[in-house]
Design an enzyme around this catalytic site. Structure first.
Site, short mmCIF file in Angstrom:
data_model
loop_
_atom_site.label_atom_id
_atom_site.label_comp_id
_atom_site.label_asym_id
_atom_site.label_seq_id
_atom_site.Cartn_x
_atom_site.Cartn_y
_atom_site.Cartn_z
CE LYS A 116 -4.06 -2.08 1.73
NZ LYS A 116 -5.44 -1.88 1.88
CE LYS A 158 -6.21 2.12 4.73
NZ LYS A 158 -6.29 2.73 3.42
CG HIS A 208 -15.01 2.21 -1.57
ND1 HIS A 208 -13.90 1.60 -1.01
CD2 HIS A 208 -15.06 1.79 -2.86
CE1 HIS A 208 -13.31 0.85 -1.92
NE2 HIS A 208 -14.00 0.94 -3.05
CG HIS A 235 -12.60 -1.55 7.16
ND1 HIS A 235 -12.95 -0.23 7.15
CD2 HIS A 235 -12.03 -1.77 8.36
CE1 HIS A 235 -12.60 0.33 8.29
NE2 HIS A 235 -12.05 -0.59 9.05
CE LYS A 237 -14.95 -2.52 -2.28
NZ LYS A 237 -14.04 -2.86 -3.39
CD GLU A 275 -10.76 -0.65 -3.71
OE1 GLU A 275 -11.53 -1.58 -3.98
OE2 GLU A 275 -10.21 -0.54 -2.60
NE ARG A 291 -8.35 -8.37 -6.10
CZ ARG A 291 -9.46 -7.80 -5.67
NH1 ARG A 291 -10.56 -7.88 -6.38
NH2 ARG A 291 -9.49 -7.13 -4.52
NE ARG A 337 -19.19 -7.71 -2.48
CZ ARG A 337 -17.87 -7.64 -2.40
NH1 ARG A 337 -17.22 -8.48 -1.61
NH2 ARG A 337 -17.19 -6.74 -3.09
P1 ADP Z 1 -8.34 -3.41 2.02
O1 ADP Z 1 -7.23 -3.64 1.04
O2 ADP Z 1 -8.13 -4.13 3.31
O3 ADP Z 1 -9.70 -3.58 1.45
P2 ADP Z 1 -8.55 -0.49 1.71
O4 ADP Z 1 -7.40 0.44 1.82
O5 ADP Z 1 -9.10 -0.74 0.36
O6 ADP Z 1 -8.19 -1.86 2.45
O7 ADP Z 1 -9.72 0.03 2.62
C1 ADP Z 1 -10.90 -0.71 2.82
C2 ADP Z 1 -11.97 0.17 3.44
O8 ADP Z 1 -11.52 0.72 4.69
C3 ADP Z 1 -12.36 1.39 2.61
O9 ADP Z 1 -13.31 1.10 1.62
C4 ADP Z 1 -12.90 2.30 3.69
O10 ADP Z 1 -14.19 1.89 4.07
C5 ADP Z 1 -12.00 2.05 4.86
N1 ADP Z 1 -10.87 3.01 4.86
C6 ADP Z 1 -9.66 2.82 4.28
N2 ADP Z 1 -8.87 3.93 4.44
C7 ADP Z 1 -9.60 4.82 5.15
C8 ADP Z 1 -9.37 6.16 5.65
N3 ADP Z 1 -8.20 6.78 5.46
N4 ADP Z 1 -10.37 6.78 6.32
C9 ADP Z 1 -11.55 6.16 6.54
N5 ADP Z 1 -11.84 4.90 6.11
C10 ADP Z 1 -10.89 4.24 5.42
#
Ligand code: ADP
Length: 447
Positions: A116, A158, A208, A235, A237, A275, A291, A337
Site C-alpha cells: 500500500k 493500516k 468509497h 471494511h 463491501k 479505489e 484484478r 452480496r
Molecule cells: P483493504 O485492502 O483491506 O480492502 P482499503 O485500503 O481498500 O483496504 O480500505 C478498505 C476500506 O476501509 C475502505 O473502503 C474504507 O471503508 C476504509 N478506509 C480505508 N482507508 C480509510 C481512511 N483513510 N479513512 C476512513 N476509512 C478508510
C-alpha cells in the site's frame, strides 16, 4: 489466441470465467480441492484436476500444484479470478516463466500495488490525489504518536500488505493510538506475515468510489466509470451500485481522465480498479486492485461491456476494440452480496442448501455457483451469490431489486438476504444518502 484456460479459483468467479471462455471458444480446466468435487464450475469445465485437500493453503494457494495441472492439461493461460493468487506477483511470474499467459497485469505492477505504501507513492507520482498519511512504514508507538500529532486525530493505522479490511485500527486519542498501534501490527503479522504498518488521516464521512479501467498491451487505456461501494461492514463491501448516486458526469470525466493518464504512464495492462475515498467533492486514492473485482457485473450492466472477455482478449495481446468514446453509461445497476451468514450476527453459516430458487425476469442477473442439494464447505469465504439488478434509472432499479429479493429463496442455511430486503426499502438508501460508516454505525446500530 488462447485455446485452453486454467481457472485457478472456485465459486461464482470460476463459473463466471468459464462462461466467458465458453462464449469465446476457449476450453477450460477447473482445478479444485477435495472439498469442491461437486462444485458447479468443476462439473461444467472441459477438464478437471484435483490439486489437494480442502484447506486453501494446500490447494487453491498451492502454486506448484496449479502449475503442474496446467502442464499436464496443456493449458496455455491461467486466470486467477480474485482472492487466492490473483495478486501474488511470484505466482504471476512463475506462470509467465512457464510460457503460460497470465490473465492479469505484469508481475511488477502487482508488486507495486500490492504494497500500500509504494502503491500510494506511485499513484501520487502519477498525478492521482491520495489520502494524507505517512510516507513510509511507522516503526514504533512513539513515531506513531508524533505523526498523529502532525496530521491530527482521528487516524487510521493500516497494514502495508493489507487486504480484505484486515489489519486496520482507528485511533482518536493518544491513549487509543498507544493501545491500538500494537494490535494493528499483530493483526498485520498474523494475516499477511508482515507487520509493517503506516498511518493515514481517518476520513469521517467519505464514500468509497472506485474507477474501473481496462488497458491493452498497445498503450490503449479506457475507464468504464465508477462504482459506489460505500455500504460496508468491517471494511468489506455488502452492496454496490453504479453509477454512484452522488457523482456528476463532469466529476466522472475528470477523475476518469486522471486515472487513464496515470495508467498510460505506468504502462499498465489488463483490468484494474483504482479505489478512492470521496468526501466534499474530493477524491483520495486508497489503493489499486490489479484484478477482476467481485462487483464487476454492475459495470458490465451499465456499459454493456463483458469485462472478463475483454480481460482475456488483452491478456492474449489483442488490441482493445473499444475507445473511450464508445463507453456510454446507461441506466443503473445494484449488486447485493448474498453471504452464507446469519443476517443479525454475521456468523458464517455453511451447510447444505436444500432449496435454491434464484429470481429472474428482465434486468435480473444472479452470479452464483450454488444449486439445490449443494453443501457449502466451511473452508472458504461465505459468498453464495451476487444478485445484480439493472433498470433505466435508480428508482426503477430499487423497485426491481425489491421485487427480485421477494422472489429469492435459499433454504437450509442462513443468508444475508433479509438484510438486503431491509436495505432495499430503507428511506436513506432510497435517497442514496449514505457513507462508508452508515451501515455499521447507523443502520445496524439501530437494531
Ligand atoms: P483493504 O485492502 O483491506 O480492502 P482499503 O485500503 O481498500 O483496504 O480500505 C478498505 C476500506 O476501509 C475502505 O473502503 C474504507 O471503508 C476504509 N478506509 C480505508 N482507508 C480509510 C481512511 N483513510 N479513512 C476512513 N476509512 C478508510
Amino acid at each position: 489466441m488462447i485455446k485452453k484456460l486454467l481457472i485457478a479459483n472456485r465459486g461464482e468467479i470460476a463459473l463466471r470465467i468459464h462462461r466467458a471462455c465458453q462464449e469465446m471458444g476457449i476450453k477450460t480446466v477447473a482445478v479444485h480441492s477435495k472439498a469442491d468435487t461437486d462444485a458447479m464450475h468443476v462439473r461444467l469445465a472441459d477438464e478437471r484436476v484435483c490439486i489437494g485437500p480442502a484447506p486453501a493453503s494446500k490447494s487453491y494457494l498451492d502454486m506448484k500444484s496449479i502449475l503442474a495441472a496446467a502442464e499436464i492439461t496443456g493449458a496455455d493461460a491461467i486466470h486467477p479470478g480474485y482472492g487466492f493468487l490473483a495478486e501474488n506477483a511470484t505466482f504471476a511470474k512463475m506462470v509467465e516463466e512457464h510460457n503460460i499467459t497470465f490473465v492479469g497485469p505484469h508481475p511488477d505492477h502487482i508488486s507495486l500495488m500490492g504494497d500500500k505504501i509504494t502503491g500510494k507513492k506511485t499513484a501520487q507520482e502519477l498525478g492521482i490525489p491520495v489520502v494524507p498519511g505517512s510516507d513510509g512504514a511507522i516503526k514504533s508507538v512513539d513515531e506513531a504518536l508524533s505523526f498523529a500529532k502532525k496530521i491530527g486525530y482521528p487516524v487510521l493505522v493500516k497494514a502495508t500488505a493489507g487486504g480484505g479490511g484486515k489489519g486496520m485500527q482507528v485511533a482518536t486519542t493518544d491513549a487509543e493510538l498507544k493501545e491500538r498501534f500494537p494490535i494493528a501490527k499483530a493483526e498485520a503479522k498474523a494475516n499477511f506475515g508482515n507487520d509493517d504498518v503506516f498511518i493515514e488521516k481517518y476520513l469521517r464521512q467519505p464514500r468509497h468510489i472506485e474507477i474501473q479501467i481496462l488497458a491493452d498491451t498497445h498503450g490503449n487505456v479506457i475507464h468504464l466509470g465508477e462504482r459506489d461501494c460505500s455500504i460496508q461492514r468491517r471494511h468489506q463491501k455488502v452492496w454496490e451500485e453504479a453509477p454512484s448516486p452522488v457523482i456528476t458526469e463532469k466529476q466522472r470525466h475528470d477523475i476518469g481522465e486522471k486515472v487513464v493518464n496515470a495508467m498510460k504512464k505506468l504502462g499498465y495492462r489488463g483490468l484494474g480498479t483504482v479505489e478512492f475515498l470521496y468526501e466534499d467533492g474530493q477524491f483520495y486514492f486508497i489503493e489499486m486492485n490489479t484484478r477482476v473485482q467481485v462487483e464487476h457485473p454492475i459495470t458490465e450492466m451499465i456499459t454493456g461491456v463483458d469485462l472478463v472477455r475483454e480481460q482475456i482478449r488483452v491478456a492474449a495481446g489483442k488490441m482493445l476494440t473499444l475507445t473511450q468514446a464508445d463507453i456510454k453509461i446507461k441506466g443503473h445497476a445494484i449488486e447485493c452480496r448474498v453471504n452464507a451468514e446469519c443476517p443479525e450476527t454475521f456468523a458464517p453459516c455453511p451447510g447444505k442448501i436444500d432449496f435454491n430458487h434464484p429470481p429472474g425476469g428482465l434486468g435480473v442477473r444472479v452470479d452464483s455457483a450454488v444449486y439445490t442439494g449443494y453443501t457449502i464447505p466451511p473452508h472458504y469465504d461465505s459468498l453464495v451469490a451476487k444478485l445484480i439488478v439493472y433498470a433505466d434509472d435508480r428508482p426503477r432499479c430499487l423497485a426491481r431489486l425489491r421485487r427480485a429479493l421477494s422472489e429469492y429463496v435459499i433454504s437450509g442455511i442462513k443468508t444475508t438476504l433479509p438484510l438486503h430486503r431491509q436495505l432495499a426499502q430503507n428511506a436513506q438508501m432510497l435517497k442514496g444518502d449514505y457513507n462508508i460508516h452508515w451501515l455499521e454505525k447507523v443502520f445496524l446500530k439501530g437494531k
